[in-house]
Design an enzyme around this catalytic site. Structure first.
Site, PDB file in Angstrom:
ATOM      1  N   SER A 188     -90.115  -7.070  38.549  1.00 52.58           N
ATOM      2  CA  SER A 188     -88.836  -7.003  38.629  1.00 52.58           C
ATOM      3  C   SER A 188     -88.384  -7.031  40.065  1.00 52.58           C
ATOM      4  CB  SER A 188     -88.096  -5.820  38.050  1.00 52.58           C
ATOM      5  OG  SER A 188     -86.860  -5.931  37.623  1.00 52.58           O
TER       6      SER A 188
ATOM      7  N   ASP B 256     -88.001  -8.845  31.677  1.00 53.83           N
ATOM      8  CA  ASP B 256     -88.410  -8.026  32.844  1.00 53.83           C
ATOM      9  C   ASP B 256     -89.701  -7.554  32.538  1.00 53.83           C
ATOM     10  OD1 ASP B 256     -88.483  -5.865  34.440  1.00 53.83           O
ATOM     11  OD2 ASP B 256     -86.436  -6.081  35.067  1.00 53.83           O
TER      12      ASP B 256
END
Length: 297
Positions: free
Chosen positions: A38, A185
């Protein structure tokens, strides 16, 4: 000293990574291989692109995070339509502006695809919801999707890793079947991939330092206020990441992990103020400095 680095996810808390990098520089530590999830993948990509500490600081501090908010144009005229896009497109923002910005910054250093980065020197973690798998890019691209990693854009990999579910529309990857995979993610399955640079014999080629966000040691867990489905998902996502991290860290070498306690900074607060950026920088640097006083142990 040359080291490898692993950066956890953390959204807007990633401004603290700049303080950590400053501490590394002052302590004569040079990052070689890097990995991240991320927001940690964004920082890792800049390091892999050979950006210097001052350049990364400038890039991060000059960011107007509002520029990455790119909901479909229809939502400007019909605000309620964002819920329609959320239902059918699985997100509110397209994420194209974030990917384009990443492309531009990496291109300034001649980085376009993983062919432009020394093999093994950047690893990005994403989550494949369709296959139910954690995927490491570029390592798994050929095996899982039949995609040549040398042709895969680094900016796309990082954008996918930072694709916070529902906030950003997920990216899709074609695979070995007719159906495309939904990619979100990386923090969903591994928010802190400290294991990435250990070989089969569990012998590292050089020291690995991980940087992970944590709550304050003195803070008590406060109940979350959940008013709608988005709040519930955000709480669920955060709980899952914390559980994964806690389970892994309990089995790993804590002596090689810099824990950076960050409170009251929302992961997806794109309206973050300069004073908050400065606070995060100082927190990151302070804890890295304290860690490095006694490292290695």
């Amino acid at each position: 000293m040359k080291i490898d680095g692993v950066f956890s996810g953390g959204g807007m808390k990633a401004f603290a990574f700049v303080g950590v990098l400053k501490s590394f520089e002052e302590n004569n530590l040079s990052l070689e291989r890097v990995a991240g999830t991320s927001a940690g993948a964004i920082v890792a990509s800049f390091v892999a692109a050979s950006y210097k500490m001052d350049d990364i600081t400038t890039l991060i501090n000059e960011l107007d995070l509002n520029q990455f908010l790119d909901p479909p144009k229809l939502t400007k005229f019909l605000p309620f339509s964002k819920w329609i896009f959320l239902y059918f497109q699985l997100g509110i923002n397209k994420g194209d502006k974030l990917e384009n910005w990443l492309y531009q910054q990496l291109a300034r250093k001649g980085i376009y695809t993983f062919h432009d980065i020394r093999e093994g020197y950047l690893k990005v973690v994403v989550s494949d919801l369709s296959l139910g798998k954690l995927v490491v890019i570029p390592d798994d691209l050929q095996k899982i999707y039949g995609i040549n990693p040398k042709h895969f854009p680094v900016s796309k990999a990082v954008r996918m890793s930072a694709g916070f579910p529902y906030f950003f529309m997920p990216k899709k990857l074609p695979g070995k079947t007719k159906k495309k995979s939904i990619i979100v993610d990386g923090g969903l399955l591994s928010n802190f991939p400290m294991w990435l640079f250990s070989n089969e014999d569990n012998i590292d080629t050089r020291p690995v330092i991980g940087v992970k966000f944590s709550g304050s040691k003195d803070a008590k867990n406060q109940p979350r206020e959940i008013k709608n489905a988005i709040d519930m998902f955000t709480a669920l996502f955060a709980t899952m990441k914390q559980a994964h991290d806690a389970r892994y860290i309990s089995k790993s070498d804590k002596n090689n992990i810099i824990f950076v306690p960050v409170e009251d900074v929302d992961t997806v607060n794109f309206h973050i103020k300069q004073e908050t950026k400065d606070y995060l920088f100082e927190v990151g640097k302070e804890h890295a400095d304290n860690f490095l006083k006694y490292w290695p142990k």
